[in-house]
Write a protein that holds these residues in place. Structure first.
Motif, PDB file in Angstrom:
ATOM      1  N   LEU A  29      15.178  25.438 -17.721  1.00 46.55           N
ATOM      2  CA  LEU A  29      14.025  26.331 -17.850  1.00 46.55           C
ATOM      3  C   LEU A  29      13.034  25.690 -18.807  1.00 46.55           C
ATOM      4  N   ASP A  30      11.781  25.650 -18.438  1.00 48.58           N
ATOM      5  CA  ASP A  30      10.783  24.995 -19.287  1.00 48.58           C
ATOM      6  C   ASP A  30      10.666  25.669 -20.655  1.00 48.58           C
ATOM      7  N   GLN A  31      10.840  26.987 -20.713  1.00 47.79           N
ATOM      8  CA  GLN A  31      10.705  27.695 -21.988  1.00 47.79           C
ATOM      9  C   GLN A  31      11.960  27.588 -22.858  1.00 47.79           C
ATOM     10  N   ASP A  32      13.037  26.995 -22.319  1.00 49.80           N
ATOM     11  CA  ASP A  32      14.304  26.920 -23.051  1.00 49.80           C
ATOM     12  C   ASP A  32      14.950  25.546 -22.853  1.00 49.80           C
ATOM     13  N   PRO A  33      14.573  24.547 -23.644  1.00 51.86           N
ATOM     14  CA  PRO A  33      15.123  23.195 -23.480  1.00 51.86           C
ATOM     15  C   PRO A  33      16.647  23.137 -23.565  1.00 51.86           C
ATOM     16  N   ASP A  34      17.254  24.079 -24.271  1.00 52.70           N
ATOM     17  CA  ASP A  34      18.711  24.090 -24.380  1.00 52.70           C
ATOM     18  C   ASP A  34      19.395  24.613 -23.121  1.00 52.70           C
ATOM     19  N   PHE A  54      23.008  29.244  -6.762  1.00 50.00           N
ATOM     20  CA  PHE A  54      23.789  30.433  -7.067  1.00 50.00           C
ATOM     21  C   PHE A  54      24.147  30.373  -8.546  1.00 50.00           C
ATOM     22  N   THR A  55      23.984  31.482  -9.220  1.00 52.06           N
ATOM     23  CA  THR A  55      24.353  31.580 -10.627  1.00 52.06           C
ATOM     24  C   THR A  55      24.773  33.019 -10.900  1.00 52.06           C
ATOM     25  N   SER A  56      25.040  33.316 -12.135  1.00 48.45           N
ATOM     26  CA  SER A  56      25.435  34.678 -12.500  1.00 48.45           C
ATOM     27  C   SER A  56      24.281  35.371 -13.233  1.00 48.45           C
ATOM     28  N   ARG A  57      24.300  36.666 -13.202  1.00 53.73           N
ATOM     29  CA  ARG A  57      23.222  37.451 -13.820  1.00 53.73           C
ATOM     30  C   ARG A  57      23.219  37.336 -15.343  1.00 53.73           C
ATOM     31  N   ASP A  58      24.332  36.868 -15.921  1.00 52.34           N
ATOM     32  CA  ASP A  58      24.379  36.692 -17.367  1.00 52.34           C
ATOM     33  C   ASP A  58      24.140  35.236 -17.784  1.00 52.34           C
ATOM     34  N   ASN A  59      23.734  34.397 -16.847  1.00 53.44           N
ATOM     35  CA  ASN A  59      23.420  33.000 -17.122  1.00 53.44           C
ATOM     36  C   ASN A  59      21.983  32.882 -17.632  1.00 53.44           C
ATOM     37  N   ARG A  60      21.706  31.848 -18.407  1.00 56.50           N
ATOM     38  CA  ARG A  60      20.338  31.628 -18.917  1.00 56.50           C
ATOM     39  C   ARG A  60      19.303  31.550 -17.798  1.00 56.50           C
TER      40      ARG A  60
END
Length: 160
Positions: A29-34, A54-60
Motif C-alpha cells: 500500500l502506498d500509504q503504508d510502506p511496512d 485474495f486476502t483476509s478482512r483483517d489484513n493490512r
C-alpha cells in the motif's frame, strides 16, 4: 546491463506471459510502506488492466487504496514495477472464476468465509525491464569478466 528504449507493447506482452508463468509479486500500500508482502496474483487472460488477490478482512491490504507491486520473472529476465488501486471485488462471478483449491486452503470457510476479501487491483503506470543474460555471459560473470557491454535489454514506461 544497458537498457535501450523497448517496444512498450512487446514488453507488456512479455510481462503478462511472465506473470502468468509465475504469479507471485510483492505488493505494498502506498500509504503504508511496512505493508509490503508477497501475494499471488489471480489473472484473467481477457483482463489486461486488472489483477485480483485474495486476502483476509483483517489484513493490512483490507484498507485498500493506492498500491505498488514489484515483480521478477521466474528466469530473472523480466522485472516490473507497477501502480494501481486496490478495491473490493464484489462480483460473485469473478470470485467463482478465480477460486481454486489453493485459495480454499487459506479460507477453510470456503467462498462464504466471513473473513474472505477479494481485491481487484485496477492497474495504471508501469516500468518494465527485460533482458536475457544467456549462458555465455553467465559464465563470464562467474569468472569475474566484464559483461557491461555484452548484456542488453529493453525498458519501457507504459500503462498496463
Amino acid at each position: 546491463m544497458k537498457y535501450d528504449q523497448g517496444n512498450p507493447q512487446e514488453l507488456k506482452e512479455k510481462f503478462w506471459k511472465a506473470l502468468s508463468a509465475s504469479p507471485y509479486l510483492m505488493l505494498q500500500l502506498d500509504q503504508d510502506p511496512d505493508s509490503a508482502a508477497p501475494m499471488t496474483a489471480q489473472l484473467d487472460r481477457h483482463a489486461d488492466s486488472a489483477i485480483w488477490f485474495f486476502t483476509s478482512r483483517d489484513n493490512r491490504f483490507a484498507r485498500m487504496g493506492a498500491a505498488t507491486a514489484t515483480f521478477a520473472s521466474k528466469g530473472h529476465d523480466l522485472f516490473a514495477r507497477f501502480a494501481g488501486t486496490l478495491v473490493e471485488e464484489t462480483s460473485r462471478e469473478r470470485l467463482d472464476e478465480q477460486w481454486s483449491t489453493f485459495v480454499e486452503a487459506w479460507f477453510p470457510g470456503g467462498k462464504d468465509d466471513p473473513n474472505l476479501l477479494m481485491l481487484r487491483m485496477d492497474l495504471g503506470d508501469a516500468s518494465i525491464w527485460a533482458g536475457e543474460v544467456g549462458a555465455l555471459n553467465t559464465v563470464k560473470m562467474a569468472l569475474g569478466m566484464n559483461v557491461t557491454d555484452d548484456i542488453k535489454g529493453g525498458f519501457a514506461q507504459t500503462t498496463l
